[in-house]
Structure formats: C-alpha cells, structure tokens
Design an enzyme around this catalytic site. Structure first.
Site, PDB file in Angstrom:
ATOM      1  N   SER A 146      31.534  -6.306  17.261  1.00 57.80           N
ATOM      2  CA  SER A 146      31.136  -7.688  17.552  1.00 57.80           C
ATOM      3  C   SER A 146      29.661  -7.950  17.254  1.00 57.80           C
ATOM      4  O   SER A 146      29.296  -9.064  16.886  1.00 57.80           O
ATOM      5  CB  SER A 146      31.445  -8.035  19.010  1.00 57.80           C
ATOM      6  OG  SER A 146      30.820  -7.120  19.855  1.00 57.80           O
ATOM      7  N   ASP A 168      28.489  -4.323  24.232  1.00 59.34           N
ATOM      8  CA  ASP A 168      28.070  -3.052  23.631  1.00 59.34           C
ATOM      9  C   ASP A 168      27.587  -3.236  22.192  1.00 59.34           C
ATOM     10  O   ASP A 168      27.740  -4.307  21.607  1.00 59.34           O
ATOM     11  CB  ASP A 168      29.222  -2.017  23.697  1.00 59.34           C
ATOM     12  CG  ASP A 168      30.380  -2.350  22.774  1.00 59.34           C
ATOM     13  OD1 ASP A 168      30.340  -3.408  22.111  1.00 59.34           O
ATOM     14  OD2 ASP A 168      31.325  -1.551  22.698  1.00 59.34           O
ATOM     15  N   ASP A 187      28.220  -1.291  18.621  1.00 61.13           N
ATOM     16  CA  ASP A 187      28.939  -0.242  17.911  1.00 61.13           C
ATOM     17  C   ASP A 187      28.095   0.114  16.689  1.00 61.13           C
ATOM     18  O   ASP A 187      27.699  -0.778  15.930  1.00 61.13           O
ATOM     19  CB  ASP A 187      30.308  -0.749  17.464  1.00 61.13           C
ATOM     20  CG  ASP A 187      31.132  -1.228  18.648  1.00 61.13           C
ATOM     21  OD1 ASP A 187      31.582  -0.382  19.427  1.00 61.13           O
ATOM     22  OD2 ASP A 187      31.281  -2.457  18.818  1.00 61.13           O
ATOM     23  N   ASP A 195      28.114   2.723  21.321  1.00 60.21           N
ATOM     24  CA  ASP A 195      29.175   3.610  20.819  1.00 60.21           C
ATOM     25  C   ASP A 195      28.693   4.106  19.471  1.00 60.21           C
ATOM     26  O   ASP A 195      28.608   3.326  18.518  1.00 60.21           O
ATOM     27  CB  ASP A 195      30.485   2.828  20.613  1.00 60.21           C
ATOM     28  CG  ASP A 195      31.292   2.738  21.888  1.00 60.21           C
ATOM     29  OD1 ASP A 195      30.784   3.140  22.953  1.00 60.21           O
ATOM     30  OD2 ASP A 195      32.441   2.259  21.823  1.00 60.21           O
ATOM     31  N   LYS A 255      37.538 -15.275  21.718  1.00 60.22           N
ATOM     32  CA  LYS A 255      37.357 -14.068  22.539  1.00 60.22           C
ATOM     33  C   LYS A 255      37.239 -14.477  24.007  1.00 60.22           C
ATOM     34  O   LYS A 255      37.819 -13.848  24.893  1.00 60.22           O
ATOM     35  CB  LYS A 255      36.103 -13.303  22.101  1.00 60.22           C
ATOM     36  CG  LYS A 255      36.334 -12.494  20.834  1.00 60.22           C
ATOM     37  CD  LYS A 255      35.085 -11.796  20.386  1.00 60.22           C
ATOM     38  CE  LYS A 255      34.847 -10.523  21.170  1.00 60.22           C
ATOM     39  NZ  LYS A 255      33.956  -9.588  20.489  1.00 60.22           N
ATOM     40  N   TYR A 299      42.772 -10.034  26.607  1.00 55.83           N
ATOM     41  CA  TYR A 299      41.771  -9.367  25.762  1.00 55.83           C
ATOM     42  C   TYR A 299      41.753  -7.901  26.131  1.00 55.83           C
ATOM     43  O   TYR A 299      41.059  -7.480  27.051  1.00 55.83           O
ATOM     44  CB  TYR A 299      40.386  -9.997  25.955  1.00 55.83           C
ATOM     45  CG  TYR A 299      39.356  -9.480  24.962  1.00 55.83           C
ATOM     46  CD1 TYR A 299      39.332  -9.959  23.666  1.00 55.83           C
ATOM     47  CD2 TYR A 299      38.433  -8.508  25.314  1.00 55.83           C
ATOM     48  CE1 TYR A 299      38.416  -9.483  22.740  1.00 55.83           C
ATOM     49  CE2 TYR A 299      37.510  -8.026  24.392  1.00 55.83           C
ATOM     50  CZ  TYR A 299      37.507  -8.521  23.109  1.00 55.83           C
ATOM     51  OH  TYR A 299      36.608  -8.045  22.193  1.00 55.83           O
TER      52      TYR A 299
HETATM   53  P1  ATP Z   1      33.680  -6.282  21.909  1.00 52.40           P
HETATM   54  O1  ATP Z   1      32.863  -7.520  21.908  1.00 52.40           O
HETATM   55  O2  ATP Z   1      34.781  -6.333  22.919  1.00 52.40           O
HETATM   56  O3  ATP Z   1      32.891  -5.014  21.946  1.00 52.40           O
HETATM   57  P2  ATP Z   1      34.389  -5.382  19.246  1.00 52.40           P
HETATM   58  O4  ATP Z   1      34.922  -6.123  18.045  1.00 52.40           O
HETATM   59  O5  ATP Z   1      33.032  -4.787  19.097  1.00 52.40           O
HETATM   60  O6  ATP Z   1      34.471  -6.348  20.495  1.00 52.40           O
HETATM   61  P3  ATP Z   1      35.290  -2.789  20.099  1.00 52.40           P
HETATM   62  O7  ATP Z   1      36.470  -2.526  20.975  1.00 52.40           O
HETATM   63  O8  ATP Z   1      33.920  -2.517  20.603  1.00 52.40           O
HETATM   64  O9  ATP Z   1      35.460  -4.294  19.600  1.00 52.40           O
HETATM   65  O10 ATP Z   1      35.547  -1.989  18.761  1.00 52.40           O
HETATM   66  C1  ATP Z   1      34.521  -1.860  17.802  1.00 52.40           C
HETATM   67  C2  ATP Z   1      35.093  -1.727  16.430  1.00 52.40           C
HETATM   68  O11 ATP Z   1      35.909  -0.562  16.343  1.00 52.40           O
HETATM   69  C3  ATP Z   1      35.982  -2.860  15.980  1.00 52.40           C
HETATM   70  O12 ATP Z   1      35.300  -3.996  15.532  1.00 52.40           O
HETATM   71  C4  ATP Z   1      36.749  -2.183  14.876  1.00 52.40           C
HETATM   72  O13 ATP Z   1      35.992  -2.110  13.713  1.00 52.40           O
HETATM   73  C5  ATP Z   1      36.951  -0.788  15.428  1.00 52.40           C
HETATM   74  N1  ATP Z   1      38.259  -0.777  16.128  1.00 52.40           N
HETATM   75  C6  ATP Z   1      38.463  -0.836  17.459  1.00 52.40           C
HETATM   76  N2  ATP Z   1      39.783  -0.845  17.735  1.00 52.40           N
HETATM   77  C7  ATP Z   1      40.421  -0.793  16.541  1.00 52.40           C
HETATM   78  C8  ATP Z   1      41.788  -0.782  16.127  1.00 52.40           C
HETATM   79  N3  ATP Z   1      42.792  -0.837  17.000  1.00 52.40           N
HETATM   80  N4  ATP Z   1      42.053  -0.723  14.807  1.00 52.40           N
HETATM   81  C9  ATP Z   1      41.067  -0.673  13.895  1.00 52.40           C
HETATM   82  N5  ATP Z   1      39.762  -0.699  14.216  1.00 52.40           N
HETATM   83  C10 ATP Z   1      39.440  -0.747  15.505  1.00 52.40           C
HETATM   84 MG    MG Z   2      32.042  -3.568  20.542  1.00 55.94          MG
END
Ligand code: ATP
Ligand code: MG
Length: 529
Positions: free
Chosen positions: A97, A108, A110, A163, A225, A234
C-alpha cells in the site's frame, strides 16, 4: 476534471484485455460527489499527516543505508577485493500500500532489499542483518519468519511496522537504477522464494502502469479499502479481500471506465462486481508463460487446483498467480452480499438520496446471525499465544471448507476477521464464525448439520503445527446470538462447556420462518499429550 485531450488519449488507448465499458467522463454532479467523497475520507482520518509522511521517508532512507552498509560488510567478510567491496551495493524498493500511495496513518511499510548473488537469505539476511538490526535502538519487536511462503523479517522502526523481504539476484553488483520489470533478466536463475519476494514490487509497478489515471485509482482504492474494513471483509487470511486483491479489482474498474472520477469508480466497482460471474478471473493484462524461466502460472486448464478457485483475482506480473486463493464459497457469498447492498446504496447516492457515510456503516457481525461457532485459542504465555493464534487463524478457512463439504454447502459460514481477547482469562482469544442455513433449503427436509468430522479433521490439522508447545489448546463451541454478546463484551461470562458429542438444538426467534438449526458438534478442550 478530465480535459478533452486526456479523454481523447484514454479513448485511443485500450487498458486491459477488453474494450472499456464506457468512455464517459464526469458530469458536474459526479465531480461534486467526488469532492464530497474526498472530504469525507479526509474527515475520517484516512490520510496521514505531513510529519508522518516525512518520518516514513526518513525511515526508508535509514533502512536503505543500513542494508547498503550490511552488503559492503558481508562482501568484506567474504574476502572480496577492496574494489569489489567499494562497488558492492544493495537497493531498497517499497511495495504494497505504501508503494501504491494508499497506506493509512500508522500502516505498515512493505519493503524489498535486493542484493548481489553472493549475499544469501539464510545466513547473511536472517542472521547477519538480523544481528545488526537487533542492536539498534530504533528497532523493536524484531521477528524472523524464514519458513513463510514469502520469507520475511518483521520489525518496528521508530514505531512504524516494517515487513522486509530479501532477494538475491544473479548479478555481482546491483545497479542503483536496477530495472525489475523485465522478467527474463531479473528472474533468471532465481529460486521460487526469490521470485515471490520480487513479485510484490513487480505487481505494484505493473498495477500503476496498467491504470489510465493513477490519482483516480489511488483515491478509489483508498475508499474501497476503508469500505472493506468497515464491512468486515478486509482480510486475506480469512478468505476475504486484502490490499493487493482490492488494488487489482479497483484497477480493473479503472480500465473499464478510463475517464471516470472516483465517485463514479466507487459506484461502478459495486455495479461490476455485483454482476461479475465468478469464477471468471479478474485480470489486468494477459497471462504470459515463459517456457525458459518455467515458473508455474495460474492456469485452470492445466492445473486442477486452479479450477477450484472461487474468485480468481490474478496478479499482473509474471509469474501471474491468483492472489485470492483463500476465498471459499462461503466468503464469496458474504462478499457478494456486501457488493449488492453497497451497489444499492451507491445508486441512491448517485440520485442524491443518500450521503457517502451510508456506504461506510460498520457491519454488525454479532447481530447478523443467530448461531455462531466460537473457536477459543489458548496458550500458556503471551508469546506462545501470538504464534498459536496466527497459526490457528491461518488454518481457520480449512474448517470452513470442511463444513461446506460436509453440509453440501447448506450450512453457510461467515468468519469474523477480528479476534476477541478475554479480560478475565490470560493468554486467550476467540475467533467467531457466523452460521446460517442456505436460503431456499427446506427446513423439514434438513437433518442436523453434522460437523463432527469437519471439526475433528480441523483440530488434527491445527495440532500438526511444528511449533506446537504444551499449553497451546483449542476449543470449539456452538453459541447462540443471545449468549454471544456476553462472550464478547462481558469478560466474566462462563465458558460454555460441552462434553463429548453434544446435540445443541437452537430455535430461532423468527417465528414466521420456523427455522431451526441443529448442529452435531464434538467439542472439548483438545490438546496434544
Ligand atoms: P495494507 O494497507 O493492509 O498493508 P497492502 O497492499 O500493503 O495493504 P499487505 O498485506 O501488507 O497489503 O501485503 C503487501 C504486499 O504483499 C501486497 O501488496 C502484495 O504485493 C503482496 N501480497 C500479499 N498477499 C498476497 C497474495 N495473497 N497474493 C499475492 N501477493 C500478495
Ligand atoms: Mg502493507
């Protein structure tokens, strides 16, 4: 406001695998509703303050410096020449995100560190870099997850959750401007864990390239979201939608309506996914194969397992995968109901009959069902509880699949994405699953729902956990709505205990329907000996 020139450009270019549904731009009313929506989002606190944004940039810069000097140090320790040490480099790329520009305050970051081929994940990343981070006062809650599907190091840096993934690519020196978009060069000679680690960044970059207007995409995704969180759907691990799933769903709607503004995109989102015929996949581009690289890609014609996927949402970078393989028939039904309800609300908003706030009303999970399964998770200390809870939650969808299987889909399950801890009991938390008889099932023909085998198999699966320790236990009970409120709100509520095979007959208070749910459930505190 979309200019005529933008509009013509969007009209000329096709985004995605099909032609757009509509090239219409916004009316004055759409622009007004977009502005109202954006103000509403700001009022709800969805945007971080400037200081926090600056702090995040500083953190990313600090971690970049840490990984760069770590790679130099590892190069030196491995006996390379001074010249090689001088040239040694690592880069840090964000994804998720934060990269998509839709992170919430406190969310978080990533990040992926890319290093040269001789710096490995097992020792150099998980031991040496871990050791460096462990000594830093800015770092707390450092946790290693080397065996995960995507190996990760989690920690807080100045209070922000990070992460951190690692990918070692087949190069001696990592250039500062490394292009990770070319699969044939970047994925050459790397193992599957590395390909998966690189995939998050490649997916985020592709999504941003494949939408007609990044700003409209971001605003719409931020809204959806927030909506998914409010409506209790979610959560990737519970079989609902996570950040990447929603990003792809929203991006597809942006492709189908290339000139639409956020107010239109939000309402088209619900229109499109109310009508979507799952399991037709949602894709942002064609799925490519690469015989030379040979990574498995999502293909239901070839892979029997892919045929079982209920709601395929395909990642747009090679190797394309279904990002929502966790979805079950039950969770798809719950999401479809939410899409339908929200579609009706959006129709009213478009007619100026309702305000945006109606769309984001919290879902009242504990008033929706009359019957619930309560899954109690117990451990002997708080560290064990975190690990045990994470494991049980990641397996919970298996319980739902087994219940669906054993009741031929007539007992529908709705997992609550949150868990609830008890103030009276230490090291305990509970997960809840709402239960409902499938509509149209004739009550007089219905036998008790026998979920004993499903529960037993689930427990066996859960207790196979390699990090199981004495004190980690699990208890599953059938709770009525009348009882559940006290379970969730009142910590001193006595635990419901069933001994052996328990037949619970529950009369529902909907007298016109005279529906009764009867469940056969083996439920006892279950532990490894
Ligand atoms: P948030 O705001 O909840 O953190 P996010 O898009 O960063 O949303 P995360 O759960 O932190 O979601 O996951 C980070 C990244 O890891 C995702 O954007 C994606 O690239 C990868 N990822 C997570 N889950 C999956 C999945 N089921 N399949 C493929 N990629 C995934
Ligand atoms: Mg994230």
């Amino acid at each position: 406001m979309v200019s005529e020139e933008d509009s013509t450009q969007s009209a000329m270019k096709q985004y995605g695998t099909t032609e757009p549904i509509s090239l219409a731009g916004p009316t004055d009313g759409d622009n007004k509703r977009s502005l109202e929506l954006e103000n509403f989002m700001v009022e709800c606190g969805l945007y971080e303050r400037k200081e926090e944004a600056i702090k995040r940039e500083e953190i990313i810069s600090d971690i970049t410096n840490i990984v760069k000097s770590w790679v130099k140090e590892v190069t030196r320790q491995k006996g390379y020449t001074n010249q090689t040490v001088e040239a040694a480099n690592a880069i840090l790329l964000t994804f998720g995100s934060y990269r998509l520009g839709v992170h919430s305050p406190g969310g978080d970051i990533d990040a992926l560190c890319i290093g040269p081929h001789y710096v490995d994940r097992e020792i150099d990343f998980f031991i040496t870099l871990h050791g460096i981070l462990a000594c830093m006062e800015q770092v707390s809650q450092l946790q290693l997850i080397p065996d995960a599907y995507v190996p990760v190091m989690k920690f807080k840096f100045r209070g922000i959750s990070i992460d951190l993934l690692y990918a070692s690519i087949s190069r001696m020196v990592v250039p500062q401007d490394l292009d990770i978009s070319q699969a044939s060069s970047i994925l050459h000679n790397v193992d599957e864990s590395t390909a998966r680690s690189l995939n998050g960044c490649r997916v985020a970059d592709q999504i941003l390239k494949l939408v007609p207007n990044v700003e409209n995409f971001q605003k719409t995704l931020r809204c959806l979201k927030f909506w998914a969180k409010k409506r209790g759907i979610y959560s990737n691990v519970s079989g609902f939608l996570g950040g990447v799933n929603l990003a792809i769903l929203v991006a597809r709607v942006c492709q189908l309506y290339p000139n639409a503004v956020p107010s239109m995109l939000v309402s088209r989102f619900f229109r499109v996914y109310t009508q979507w015929r799952w399991p037709n996949p949602v894709m942002l581009c064609a799925i490519e194969e690469d015989v030379e690289l040979g990574f498995p890609v999502w293909d239901p014609r070839k892979n029997p397992r892919d045929r079982t996927h209920q709601m395929p949402i395909i990642t747009p970078a090679y190797p394309c995968m279904n990002s929502s393989y966790n979805v079950s028939a039950s969770t798809l039904r719950v999401m479809t109901e939410q899409f339908e309800k929200s579609n009706m609300i959006c129709e009213d908003i478009e007619l100026n009959k309702r305000h945006w706030s109606c769309l984001f009303r919290p879902f009242d999970f504990f008033r929706t069902y009359k019957n619930y399964l309560k899954v109690d998770v117990v451990a002997s200390n708080s560290k064990d509880l975190i690990a045990w809870k994470g494991w049980v939650e990641s397996r919970l969808r298996q319980l739902i699949l087994k219940i669906e299987r054993d009741t031929s889909g007539t007992l529908q399950c709705h997992p609550c994405p949150n868990d609830y801890s008890s103030k009276s009991k230490q090291c305990h938390c509970a997960c809840y699953i709402g239960l409902k008889r499938k509509e149209g099932t004739r009550t007089e023909q219905v036998k008790p729902f026998d979920i004993r085998a499903a529960v037993e198999e689930f427990k066996e699966l859960v207790y196979m956990c390699v990090m199981w320790r004495p004190g980690m236990d699990l208890n599953i009970a059938h709770i009525r709505r009348k009882q559940i409120h006290s379970h969730v709100v009142l910590p001193n509520y006595p635990n419901v205990s069933f001994d052996g095979v328990k037949r619970e007959m529950i009369s529902e208070d909907d007298s016109s329907m005279k529906k009764r749910i009867c469940i056969l459930l083996e439920s006892q505190v279950y532990g490894k000996t």
